[in-house]
Write an enzyme that holds these catalytic residues in place. Structure first.
Site, PDB file in Angstrom:
ATOM      1  N   ASP A 294     -13.138   4.986   1.829  1.00 15.58           N
ATOM      2  CA  ASP A 294     -11.760   5.102   2.040  1.00 15.58           C
ATOM      3  C   ASP A 294     -11.164   6.678   2.081  1.00 15.58           C
ATOM      4  OD1 ASP A 294      -8.993   5.176   2.266  1.00 15.58           O
ATOM      5  OD2 ASP A 294      -8.592   3.750   0.399  1.00 15.58           O
TER       6      ASP A 294
ATOM      7  N   ASP B 177       0.881  -1.298  -0.043  1.00 17.50           N
ATOM      8  CA  ASP B 177       0.038   0.228  -0.032  1.00 17.50           C
ATOM      9  C   ASP B 177       0.978   1.334   0.069  1.00 17.50           C
ATOM     10  OD1 ASP B 177      -1.738   2.012   0.559  1.00 17.50           O
ATOM     11  OD2 ASP B 177      -2.407   1.319   2.367  1.00 17.50           O
TER      12      ASP B 177
ATOM     13  N   GLU C   7      -6.950   0.594  -4.695  1.00 17.33           N
ATOM     14  CA  GLU C   7      -7.100   0.462  -3.073  1.00 17.33           C
ATOM     15  C   GLU C   7      -8.444  -0.103  -2.742  1.00 17.33           C
ATOM     16  OE1 GLU C   7      -5.830   4.412  -2.247  1.00 17.33           O
ATOM     17  OE2 GLU C   7      -3.949   3.923  -2.949  1.00 17.33           O
TER      18      GLU C   7
ATOM     19  N   LYS D 252       3.300  11.177  -3.558  1.00 14.83           N
ATOM     20  CA  LYS D 252       1.995  10.502  -4.265  1.00 14.83           C
ATOM     21  C   LYS D 252       1.293  11.503  -5.239  1.00 14.83           C
ATOM     22  CE  LYS D 252      -1.364   6.890  -3.608  1.00 14.83           C
ATOM     23  NZ  LYS D 252      -2.041   6.228  -2.587  1.00 14.83           N
TER      24      LYS D 252
HETATM   25 MG    MG Z   1      -4.577   4.546   1.969  1.00 17.10          MG
END
Ligand code: MG
Ligand code: ADP
Length: 618
Positions: A211, A25, A187, A87
């Protein structure tokens, strides 16, 4: 069947030694790694065995790069050499990141607005891919220490909204870290796997994955049937996460102090101190209800009630995305079997309550929200290793993809929410006589006009043999693979001239653009349709102008001077109408020229038939 032969000993190995494939992850805020050991999924923890989270932060010291908590400690003392939120930079151009640049402590280089972003540290320039690879190297070495063996293969997760460039950049980061990236997984898909939903064949469920991490928000609706995970819809906001909750606290504190936000932006160390303290306050509120601190002699305080009020609009934004996703999936609350919480920010009680209230059922938070994505990635890795053959994963594409057609119209070839992998194609033709080259421009987005959508790339189909307009048959095929990488193929079917390209666009979609594109497409649906209708009329009118020229040329001997003059006048009127914005006047001008030329065309046809008959020798 595979027979494991030990080449050194020349014997057959009794036990085939399975290669471990790890699941990663790679988060905006925190990263972690897991793997499946037999039937057990293991998350790799630090040396002390307690913390699995590796802050996605790098610090460049004289001795080299350090990653994780050690780097995090340097955020305040050395902001220029300490990099976080990498990211957010993945696959981005400088132009995409105007807003981000002001808010980070490090130096984002502005070399060329179209060029990919780079970060400068001590006169050296680093791409986000290189920086991300440092985080991946750290994770890789953690597993290797733990397993006491080399690890070469991985599955890496990305937000559902990552576009091709961002996925490619992630893949490249893996490669740089010495990892073969077997699959890029969304994800939310990984999270659903972690909850084990659908692992038994007769399990049938529809679930929502909510999420909320440090920098991104994703909502996905998945249908699980016969061991197949199908994503019915995804929505989200790639610029909404825990950081924004920290920011409302900072803004609140600024109203209590005599510091302006401009000062805070200038004084990078002070800015970082505020960020760190605000995050502490947010976490404290989750457990003890309030927080007090002092930053440069300024006493600061915040309580649960104030925070709830400040954070309401952020939570509402996420609920609005839930609404859109439910609408896309054509589902009602009673159709949802489970709501699963993912991401550190779902630890906030106000988030849990809001989500539970919204869906009318208690949200499931039985797994550690930090670990679910890595666990799911490890399970996906295990599937790819061939250990769970009964599982198949289906993802969907979050934005439509298509090409530009005449007049700047978007022609969708793969529509939003299509299942991935997928392929689709359509035939086109040329609009000009003898056209040799055809430009194929590929776009992503929901609007009818390409100017409002995002360009992914373009290429030219060359050397089409000369043919009149409308004769070539050009097939455009879109092939979207399981990682979301798009290959576009163009073939002229009559001559078999073919070109193809893989879309690795030079830069990705900006955070704001992604969310905005979806909202805009809804808000502008009506005006888009009008503009589209006008363009379609203009395209038709242009075809009539071309046909008229051909008609005049072919029948110049048979037409009277008056007829020619009249046709030319009507043609001029039609051409003039296409310069305006009024669809009705284009339509009227087309109608006028059609009415006048129709009988003449019939006469011409009769003449030609007569001529053909005369020439036919019996
Ligand atoms: Mg995450
Ligand atoms: P990402 O997936 O973006 O890397 P994570 O899922 O690791 O993010 O979530 C990180 C976010 O979770 C941070 O903004 C952090 O402040 C927040 N967070 C972690 N624990 C808590 C908590 N107890 N209360 C509120 N927020 C929390």
């Amino acid at each position: 069947m595979k027979i494991p032969i030990n080449l050194k000993a020349g014997s057959v190995d009794k036990e085939e030694k399975k290669e471990v494939i790890i699941g990663i992850d790679l988060g905006t805020t925190n990263s972690l790694v897991a793997y499946v050991d037999g039937t057990e999924t293991k998350v790799i923890r630090d040396a002390a065995g307690s913390n699995a989270l590796v802050p996605s932060i790098l610090h460049f010291s004289e001795d080299g790069v350090v990653v994780g908590n050690v780097a995090r400690e340097k955020l305040i003392s050395a902001p220029e050499r300490t990099i976080y939120s990498v990211k957010r930079l993945m696959g981005k151009s400088y132009a995409d990141l105007e807003s981000l640049k002001a808010s980070v402590g490090y130096n984002v280089i502005d070399q060329d607005t179209e060029a990919l972003v780079k970060v400068e540290i001590d006169g050296k320039y680093y791409t986000p891919t290189e920086l991300s690879s440092e985080i991946l190297k750290e994770l890789k070495s953690r597993v290797e220490k733990h397993l006491k063996t080399k690890v070469n293969k991985a599955v890496i997760t990305v937000p559902a909204y990552f576009n091709d460039a961002q996925r490619q950049a992630t893949r490249d980061a893996g490669k740089l870290a010495g990892l073969e990236v077997l699959r890029i997984v969304n994800e939310p898909t990984a999270a659903s796997l972690a909850y084990g939903i659908g692992l038994s064949k007769d399990d049938e469920q529809t679930i929502v994955v909510y999420d909320l991490g440090g920098g991104t928000f994703d909502i996905s609706i998945l249908q699980i049937q016969n061991g197949i995970f199908e994503v019915l819809a995804t929505h989200g906001d790639t610029h909404l996460g825990g950081d924004d909750f920290d920011k409302v606290i900072i803004d609140y504190w600024l109203t209590q102090s005599n510091i302006s936000s401009a000062e805070l932006n200038q004084n990078k160390s002070l800015g970082q101190e505020y960020r760190t303290e605000a995050e502490k306050a947010k976490k404290a509120i989750s457990t003890v209800g309030s927080y007090s601190t002092t930053i440069s002699n300024q006493e600061l305080h915040i309580d649960e009630q104030t925070f709830a009020t400040l954070a309401k609009s952020l939570i509402d934004k996420t609920l609005n995305a839930c609404k859109l996703a439910m609408k896309d999936a054509k589902l009602k609350n009673e159709d949802i079997d489970q709501v699963v919480l993912v991401g550190g920010s779902t630890r906030m009680p106000i988030v849990k309550t809001a989500v539970s209230d919204y869906f009318g059922q208690a949200a499931n938070d039985s797994l550690d929200p930090d670990e679910v994505v890595a666990i799911g990635a490890a399970i996906q890795a295990d599937i790819l290793a061939g250990n769970r053959k009964d599982l198949l994963l289906i993802d969907i594409t979050p934005l439509s993809m298509g090409i530009e057609t005449v007049g700047g119209l978007m022609d969708v070839i793969i529509s939003r929410n299509s299942k991935v992998p997928t392929r689709a194609g359509r035939q086109y033709t040329t609009s000009v006589d003898g056209q040799k080259n055809l430009k194929i421009a590929v776009y992503q987005g929901e609007r009818d006009l390409i100017e409002h959508n995002r360009k992914l790339g373009e290429f030219i189909l060359r050397d089409i043999p000369p043919m009149p307009a409308g004769i070539p048959k050009i097939e455009i095929k879109f092939i979207l693979d399981a990682d979301g990488i798009l290959t576009v193929k163009a073939t002229e079917l009559r001559s078999n001239v073919e070109t193809q390209m893989e879309i690795k666009s030079a830069y990705g979609i900006s955070e704001e653009d992604m969310a905005r594109m979806l909202i805009d497409s809804l808000q502008n649906a009506e005006s888009d349709m009008k503009a589209k209708a006008l363009l379609e009329s203009i395209n038709e009118a242009n075809n009539i102008v071309m046909a008229t020229d051909r008609f005049l040329e072919q029948n110049k001997d048979a037409l009277s001077e008056e007829q020619v003059t009249q046709i030319l006048a009507l043609k001029a009127e039609l051409q003039a109408s296409t310069k305006g914005e009024n669809k009705d006047s284009v339509e009227a001008a087309m109608q006028a020229i059609n009415v006048y030329t129709e009988p003449l065309a019939h006469e011409a046809l009769d003449r030609n038939i007569g001529k053909a008959l005369k020439e036919t020798k019996l």
